[in-house]
Design an enzyme around this catalytic site. Structure first.
Site, PDB file in Angstrom:
ATOM      1  N   GLU A 179     -22.385   4.862   7.364  1.00 23.34           N
ATOM      2  CA  GLU A 179     -22.829   5.060   8.754  1.00 23.34           C
ATOM      3  C   GLU A 179     -21.637   5.215   9.695  1.00 23.34           C
ATOM      4  OE1 GLU A 179     -23.781   2.799   6.590  1.00 23.34           O
ATOM      5  OE2 GLU A 179     -25.854   2.146   6.884  1.00 23.34           O
TER       6      GLU A 179
ATOM      7  N   CYS B  59     -18.316   1.819   5.602  1.00 24.17           N
ATOM      8  CA  CYS B  59     -19.701   2.180   5.288  1.00 24.17           C
ATOM      9  C   CYS B  59     -19.963   3.655   5.629  1.00 24.17           C
ATOM     10  CB  CYS B  59     -20.670   1.348   6.117  1.00 24.17           C
ATOM     11  SG  CYS B  59     -20.654  -0.408   5.744  1.00 24.17           S
TER      12      CYS B  59
HETATM   13  N1  THU Z   1     -22.576   0.086   2.602  1.00 27.64           N
HETATM   14  C1  THU Z   1     -22.812   1.181   3.388  1.00 27.64           C
HETATM   15  O1  THU Z   1     -22.119   2.200   3.279  1.00 27.64           O
HETATM   16  N2  THU Z   1     -23.820   1.114   4.287  1.00 27.64           N
HETATM   17  C2  THU Z   1     -24.692   0.073   4.406  1.00 27.64           C
HETATM   18  O2  THU Z   1     -25.613   0.151   5.223  1.00 27.64           O
HETATM   19  C3  THU Z   1     -24.531  -1.112   3.562  1.00 27.64           C
HETATM   20  C4  THU Z   1     -23.337  -1.141   2.687  1.00 27.64           C
HETATM   21  C5  THU Z   1     -21.508   0.174   1.601  1.00 27.64           C
HETATM   22  C6  THU Z   1     -20.320  -0.700   1.814  1.00 27.64           C
HETATM   23  C7  THU Z   1     -19.789  -0.848   0.399  1.00 27.64           C
HETATM   24  O3  THU Z   1     -18.997   0.285   0.090  1.00 27.64           O
HETATM   25  C8  THU Z   1     -21.048  -0.793  -0.468  1.00 27.64           C
HETATM   26  O4  THU Z   1     -22.047  -0.188   0.337  1.00 27.64           O
HETATM   27  C9  THU Z   1     -21.519  -2.155  -0.949  1.00 27.64           C
HETATM   28  O5  THU Z   1     -21.643  -3.039   0.100  1.00 27.64           O
END
Ligand code: THU
Length: 160
Positions: free
Chosen positions: A74, A72
């Protein structure tokens, strides 16, 4: 005996109500969605952190052909700050997203894994990380400390 857990957050109708400083941090998070590598979900997430030095550092989600390996925005950002700026702390993190071909007018909130990592960094710093959540436009949510997003989170102190 019953107990209740409550936390307060702020909700704004749009980013113009943020301080100039926080507006630029959110703009950096929105811009960071352009650096996402998300060919599998088409869900581009951007995060921006303001460090104790005043510098703004960005991160974005980076997916993998082996889906669970992807990370993710974050945690990309937290781990990048942790390794590149080990003596600095994060005062505020803004998070935004852009799903290909769709609007993003509502905030998204960090996943459970990212909440744990945010809490770990707060504990390392001994100071709160303020969280700003928003889409590419519209409503903005402000949470004073990332720890509020993970009630009863695992407290690493027990490992000592
Ligand atoms: N994702 C994030 O980067 N941050 C979040 O807070 C929620 C989900 C990403 C993970 C994945 O690459 C995509 O979003 C779909 O879940």
């Amino acid at each position: 005996m019953h107990h209740k857990f409550e936390f307060e957050y702020e909700a704004l109708t749009d980013s113009s109500q943020l301080s100039t400083e926080d507006q630029s941090l959110l703009e950096a998070a929105r811009k960071a969605t352009e650096t996402a590598y998300a060919p599998y979900s088409n869900f581009h997430v951007g995060a921006a952190a303001r460090l104790s030095s005043g510098q703004i550092i960005i991160g974005s989600n980076q997916e993998s052909t082996s889906f669970p390996v992807g990370i993710c925005a974050e945690r990309t950002l937290l781990n990048s700050v942790g390794s590149q700026f080990p003596t600095l702390t994060i005062s505020t993190m803004a998070i935004s997203y852009h799903p290909v071909g769709k609007d993003a007018n509502e905030p998204i909130s960090p996943c459970g894994m990212c909440r744990q990592s945010l809490l770990d960094y707060e504990n390392r710093y001994g100071a709160p990380i303020k969280i700003i959540l928003a889409g590419m436009s519209g409503k903005v949510m402000i949470i004073a400390s990332a720890s509020m997003l993970l009630p009863f989170g695992f407290d690493g102190a027990i490992l000592k």
